[in-house]
Design a protein around this motif. Structure first.
Motif, PDB file in Angstrom:
ATOM      1  N   UNK A 161      -3.544 -11.142  -6.660  1.00 51.62           N
ATOM      2  CA  UNK A 161      -4.744 -10.356  -6.384  1.00 51.62           C
ATOM      3  C   UNK A 161      -4.565  -9.463  -5.167  1.00 51.62           C
ATOM      4  N   UNK A 162      -3.982 -10.034  -4.120  1.00 47.42           N
ATOM      5  CA  UNK A 162      -3.735  -9.260  -2.905  1.00 47.42           C
ATOM      6  C   UNK A 162      -2.659  -8.203  -3.140  1.00 47.42           C
ATOM      7  N   UNK A 163      -1.653  -8.534  -3.940  1.00 49.63           N
ATOM      8  CA  UNK A 163      -0.619  -7.544  -4.266  1.00 49.63           C
ATOM      9  C   UNK A 163      -1.211  -6.366  -5.037  1.00 49.63           C
ATOM     10  N   UNK A 164      -2.115  -6.647  -5.957  1.00 50.78           N
ATOM     11  CA  UNK A 164      -2.783  -5.584  -6.706  1.00 50.78           C
ATOM     12  C   UNK A 164      -3.604  -4.708  -5.763  1.00 50.78           C
ATOM     13  N   UNK A 165      -4.298  -5.323  -4.823  1.00 48.81           N
ATOM     14  CA  UNK A 165      -5.072  -4.567  -3.830  1.00 48.81           C
ATOM     15  C   UNK A 165      -4.154  -3.654  -3.020  1.00 48.81           C
ATOM     16  N   UNK A 166      -2.988  -4.142  -2.646  1.00 47.66           N
ATOM     17  CA  UNK A 166      -2.034  -3.330  -1.873  1.00 47.66           C
ATOM     18  C   UNK A 166      -1.574  -2.124  -2.695  1.00 47.66           C
ATOM     19  N   UNK A 167      -1.263  -2.352  -3.967  1.00 45.45           N
ATOM     20  CA  UNK A 167      -0.841  -1.248  -4.832  1.00 45.45           C
ATOM     21  C   UNK A 167      -1.954  -0.208  -4.936  1.00 45.45           C
ATOM     22  N   UNK A 168      -3.193  -0.665  -5.118  1.00 47.12           N
ATOM     23  CA  UNK A 168      -4.320   0.266  -5.205  1.00 47.12           C
ATOM     24  C   UNK A 168      -4.522   1.031  -3.897  1.00 47.12           C
ATOM     25  N   UNK A 169      -4.352   0.333  -2.772  1.00 51.42           N
ATOM     26  CA  UNK A 169      -4.484   1.011  -1.472  1.00 51.42           C
ATOM     27  C   UNK A 169      -3.390   2.050  -1.271  1.00 51.42           C
ATOM     28  N   UNK A 170      -2.166   1.726  -1.685  1.00 57.50           N
ATOM     29  CA  UNK A 170      -1.074   2.701  -1.569  1.00 57.50           C
ATOM     30  C   UNK A 170      -1.374   3.925  -2.430  1.00 57.50           C
ATOM     31  N   UNK A 171      -1.817   3.697  -3.664  1.00 56.27           N
ATOM     32  CA  UNK A 171      -2.167   4.823  -4.537  1.00 56.27           C
ATOM     33  C   UNK A 171      -3.311   5.651  -3.956  1.00 56.27           C
ATOM     34  N   UNK A 172      -4.316   4.971  -3.403  1.00 57.69           N
ATOM     35  CA  UNK A 172      -5.445   5.682  -2.792  1.00 57.69           C
ATOM     36  C   UNK A 172      -4.989   6.474  -1.567  1.00 57.69           C
ATOM     37  N   UNK A 173      -4.066   5.902  -0.794  1.00 58.76           N
ATOM     38  CA  UNK A 173      -3.560   6.601   0.392  1.00 58.76           C
ATOM     39  C   UNK A 173      -2.815   7.870  -0.013  1.00 58.76           C
ATOM     40  N   UNK A 174      -1.972   7.745  -1.029  1.00 57.58           N
ATOM     41  CA  UNK A 174      -1.204   8.907  -1.489  1.00 57.58           C
ATOM     42  C   UNK A 174      -2.132   9.977  -2.060  1.00 57.58           C
TER      43      UNK A 174
END
Length: 147
Positions: free
Chosen positions: A14-27
């Motif tokens: 769950x936390x890994x998915x959140x990190x991926x979403x945050x990276x995509x949102x940052x980009x």
């Protein structure tokens, strides 16, 4: 036999998915920008949240260490301060495995140990991979004659 394990990375999906979403949102925030906020502020905020989530992920994985030595089962918690819970294998009364539906699908679970002298669960291995195999392995150690 010495065995040292940590919680499975799969326990943190769950936390890994959140990190991926945050990276995509940052980009994408750097490309798209926001109408009422400067793009740099949004990007910096999302990047900071991503770094924080990564630190939490690493902390959750490395804060727990589970150890099975020749005569004891131990759960170590902490990086700076320590909380060590231990139970002697010869005093082992029960080994319980707890798994939610998602944990069963991911092949992880919690293994709980209690002793004959205790009034409940004394040591718990949280989020370990292959909990049933670990239980079987410990039962084999418990049944083996002492030297």
């Amino acid at each position: 036999m010495d065995l040292e394990i940590r919680p499975s990375w799969r326990d943190q999906l769950g936390l890994m998915l959140l990190i991926v979403l945050l990276v995509l949102a940052t980009v994408t925030s750097g490309v798209v920008g926001m109408a009422d906020m400067p793009a740099g502020v949004v990007t910096a905020t999302l990047a900071a949240m991503t770094v924080l989530a990564v630190l939490v992920l690493l902390y959750r994985h490395y804060v727990w260490r589970f150890q099975i030595s020749d005569g004891a089962i131990e759960s170590h918690y902490g990086i700076i301060s320590r909380d060590v819970r231990s139970i002697r294998i010869r005093d082992l009364r029960n080994i319980n495995v707890r798994q939610s539906i998602l944990q069963r699908l991911l092949g992880i679970g919690d293994v709980e140990f209690s002793s004959a002298g205790g009034a409940g669960i004394e040591v718990t291995f949280f989020g370990v991979a292959g909990p049933m195999a670990l239980k079987t392995r410990i039962q084999a150690i418990e049944a083996a004659p002492e030297d």
